[in-house]
Write a protein that holds these residues in place. Structure first.
Motif, mmCIF file in Angstrom:
data_model
loop_
_atom_site.group_PDB
_atom_site.id
_atom_site.type_symbol
_atom_site.label_atom_id
_atom_site.label_comp_id
_atom_site.label_asym_id
_atom_site.label_seq_id
_atom_site.Cartn_x
_atom_site.Cartn_y
_atom_site.Cartn_z
ATOM 1 N N PRO A 14 0.723 58.473 101.245
ATOM 2 C CA PRO A 14 1.108 57.081 101.431
ATOM 3 C C PRO A 14 0.713 56.601 102.821
ATOM 4 O O PRO A 14 0.648 57.381 103.773
ATOM 5 C CB PRO A 14 2.636 57.114 101.263
ATOM 6 C CG PRO A 14 3.029 58.522 101.600
ATOM 7 C CD PRO A 14 1.886 59.365 101.139
ATOM 8 N N PRO A 15 0.404 55.307 102.971
ATOM 9 C CA PRO A 15 0.018 54.794 104.284
ATOM 10 C C PRO A 15 1.154 54.926 105.286
ATOM 11 O O PRO A 15 2.327 54.808 104.935
ATOM 12 C CB PRO A 15 -0.316 53.324 104.002
ATOM 13 C CG PRO A 15 0.388 52.999 102.726
ATOM 14 C CD PRO A 15 0.425 54.264 101.940
ATOM 15 N N THR A 16 0.817 55.202 106.527
ATOM 16 C CA THR A 16 1.827 55.390 107.566
ATOM 17 C C THR A 16 2.052 54.122 108.373
ATOM 18 O O THR A 16 2.985 54.077 109.161
ATOM 19 C CB THR A 16 1.393 56.512 108.519
ATOM 20 O OG1 THR A 16 0.112 56.191 109.090
ATOM 21 C CG2 THR A 16 1.277 57.843 107.781
ATOM 22 N N SER A 18 2.775 49.987 108.968
ATOM 23 C CA SER A 18 3.402 48.815 108.373
ATOM 24 C C SER A 18 2.840 47.596 109.087
ATOM 25 O O SER A 18 3.019 47.426 110.296
ATOM 26 C CB SER A 18 4.924 48.877 108.534
ATOM 27 O OG SER A 18 5.525 47.736 107.968
ATOM 28 N N THR A 245 -1.649 49.313 95.987
ATOM 29 C CA THR A 245 -1.147 50.685 96.045
ATOM 30 C C THR A 245 0.280 50.793 95.515
ATOM 31 O O THR A 245 0.697 51.871 95.077
ATOM 32 C CB THR A 245 -1.199 51.218 97.486
ATOM 33 O OG1 THR A 245 -0.537 50.291 98.361
ATOM 34 C CG2 THR A 245 -2.625 51.403 97.946
ATOM 35 N N ASN A 246 1.044 49.699 95.550
ATOM 36 C CA ASN A 246 2.400 49.760 94.996
ATOM 37 C C ASN A 246 2.406 49.581 93.475
ATOM 38 O O ASN A 246 3.466 49.620 92.844
ATOM 39 C CB ASN A 246 3.306 48.725 95.658
ATOM 40 C CG ASN A 246 2.853 47.281 95.428
ATOM 41 O OD1 ASN A 246 1.988 47.011 94.585
ATOM 42 N ND2 ASN A 246 3.424 46.359 96.179
ATOM 43 N N ASP A 306 -0.730 48.724 102.514
ATOM 44 C CA ASP A 306 0.690 48.536 102.222
ATOM 45 C C ASP A 306 0.928 47.481 101.143
ATOM 46 O O ASP A 306 2.079 47.136 100.849
ATOM 47 C CB ASP A 306 1.452 48.160 103.492
ATOM 48 C CG ASP A 306 0.902 46.909 104.172
ATOM 49 O OD1 ASP A 306 -0.006 46.263 103.595
ATOM 50 O OD2 ASP A 306 1.367 46.576 105.270
ATOM 51 N N SER A 307 -0.142 46.932 100.564
ATOM 52 C CA SER A 307 -0.088 45.936 99.486
ATOM 53 C C SER A 307 0.476 44.591 99.926
ATOM 54 O O SER A 307 0.754 43.742 99.084
ATOM 55 C CB SER A 307 0.750 46.461 98.294
ATOM 56 O OG SER A 307 0.275 47.682 97.815
ATOM 57 N N LYS A 308 0.620 44.371 101.222
ATOM 58 C CA LYS A 308 1.183 43.111 101.696
ATOM 59 C C LYS A 308 0.142 42.002 101.813
ATOM 60 O O LYS A 308 0.459 40.825 101.632
ATOM 61 C CB LYS A 308 1.843 43.312 103.067
ATOM 62 C CG LYS A 308 3.079 44.187 103.057
ATOM 63 C CD LYS A 308 3.643 44.318 104.469
ATOM 64 C CE LYS A 308 4.895 45.178 104.501
ATOM 65 N NZ LYS A 308 5.405 45.323 105.892
ATOM 66 N N GLN A 325 3.181 38.632 100.167
ATOM 67 C CA GLN A 325 4.549 39.140 100.158
ATOM 68 C C GLN A 325 5.537 38.183 99.484
ATOM 69 O O GLN A 325 6.477 38.626 98.820
ATOM 70 C CB GLN A 325 5.009 39.417 101.593
ATOM 71 C CG GLN A 325 4.206 40.512 102.273
ATOM 72 C CD GLN A 325 4.587 40.688 103.723
ATOM 73 O OE1 GLN A 325 5.554 41.374 104.049
ATOM 74 N NE2 GLN A 325 3.841 40.056 104.610
#
Length: 394
Positions: A14-16, A18, A245-246, A306-308, A325
């Motif tokens: 998972p990405p670290t 944010s 990714t989510n 982070d898919s944001k 988001q």
């Protein structure tokens, strides 16, 4: 069908990082590589060829340490993302190179060919040796994706087939015949894949374990707002697809002035991303309508890890950031997507920004056209902001 969680130990970590709006707004080119494409060869018998060459594809390894670019000079170059330095230069003059994709090892890539044949090649970045040839396609491969969980990969070709492969075997393990040139994408679990068909404006969702059966979901890609611009409405030309990714959304990259975000579970059209100038598209003939032509577009829009956010390029060189988001809900009964304008627009390249990807592990973005740029948050600006705050509080 709700995607399951990946169970393989080979799944991408998972990405670290944010990300937030402040970081995205402060991205600036930290390193620009201006001479990463060889100029066209000149002939004494022909007028000078001044058409600029472009980078056509970029790929990060799983850990975000390395970047590989492919260009129209039939080269591929390896860069270190931590040091910002060019490491290696290789050529594929006999077969050409396009659609580079890292495997789950940072020492090897797969890529499509642009001449000689239509095979997919598995190449070592250590010594530029071919580890395997994957033959079967009869025309150019225009879409190529690695499974996020194992050594499988998938390709879509101008021969109107989708082939499923494994790095450990030279022959394909699955074949789908489709009615038009396909665009392919894996979901984040590797258990579902999507096939986009432009001729019918449809996206077909398949269960990886039952690919030889009918798709479990067929999604029509229809935008009612296009009829407000011209009638009959201009057809949508899909050039790329990518699941977040989510696992919640599917990003559909298009060659026009809009990209689309769909609900990954039911295919509902959620948002229309606007504000950029779309890259060129080409019409093959009136019967086929608008079809995908590799080298036109397809790498210019992608998710942040982070898919944001969605980051994308533009024909005028700008880099745009869309915030996914808090998408406003559609009015009840409306089938029109919510129109989203970019929250940040960054000055980018002197020519078209053809490739835009965010590093999977670090707050770094890579963009490419006629040159390659590494983007980082502006630390100088952060320091200056902190200094001003201290002065104002003194």
């Amino acid at each position: 069908m709700a995607p399951a969680q990946p169970s393989s130990s080979n799944a991408n970590p998972p990405p670290t990082l944010s990300l937030n709006g402040q970081i995205m707004a402060k991205l600036k080119p930290a390193k620009i590589f201006k001479n990463c494409i060889d100029p066209p060869a000149q002939s004494s018998n022909k007028p000078p060829n001044n058409t600029p060459r472009n980078i056509t594809g970029i790929t990060f390894d799983d850990r975000g340490d390395s970047l590989v670019i492919a260009a129209e000079d039939e080269s591929f170059r390896v860069y270190n993302c931590k040091t910002g330095k060019h490491q290696k230069l290789f050529y594929s003059k006999k077969y050409g190179i396009d659609l580079p994709r890292f495997t789950h090892k940072n020492t090897a890539i797969i890529h499509a060919s642009t001449k000689e044949d239509d095979a997919i090649r598995y190449s070592s970045l250590h010594d530029n040796k071919f580890l395997q040839y994957f033959k079967g396609h009869k025309e150019t491969v225009v879409s190529l994706e690695i499974s996020p969980i194992d050594d499988g990969f998938m390709s879509g070709s101008m021969d109107r087939t989708v082939r499923l492969w494994d790095l450990r075997a030279p022959t394909c393990r699955g074949l789908l015949a489709v009615p038009a040139v396909p665009i392919v994408a894996y979901d984040s679990t590797g258990m579902v894949f999507a096939v986009g068909i432009n001729q019918y404006s449809r996206i077909l969702m398949y269960d990886q374990a039952n690919y030889d059966k009918a798709p479990f979901l067929t999604v029509p890609l229809e935008d009612p707002t296009l009829a407000q611009i011209s009638y009959p409405p201009r057809p949508i030309c899909m050039t790329s697809m990518a699941f977040s990714t989510n696992g919640k959304h599917l990003l559909v990259g298009c060659s026009g002035n809009a990209h689309y975000v769909l609900d990954a579970y039911d295919g509902a059209l959620i948002a229309k991303l606007e504000g950029h100038v779309g890259l060129e598209r080409r019409s093959l003939n009136q019967q086929l309508g608008i079809e995908v032509q590799k080298g036109v577009s397809g790498e210019e829009v992608s998710w942040t890890p982070d898919s944001k956010y969605v980051v994308g390029g533009s024909l005028d060189g700008r880099i745009l950031v869309w915030d996914l988001q808090n998408i406003p809900p559609r009015p009840e009964g409306s089938k029109s997507p919510v129109k989203l304008q970019p929250v940040t627009v960054l000055d980018g390249h002197p020519g078209p920004a053809r490739c835009v990807k965010f590093n999977p592990r670090y707050a770094m973005m890579a963009t490419a056209g006629q040159e390659l740029a590494f983007w980082l948050p502006d630390q100088i600006a952060d320091a200056e902001d902190g200094l001003l705050k201290k002065k104002s509080n003194a």
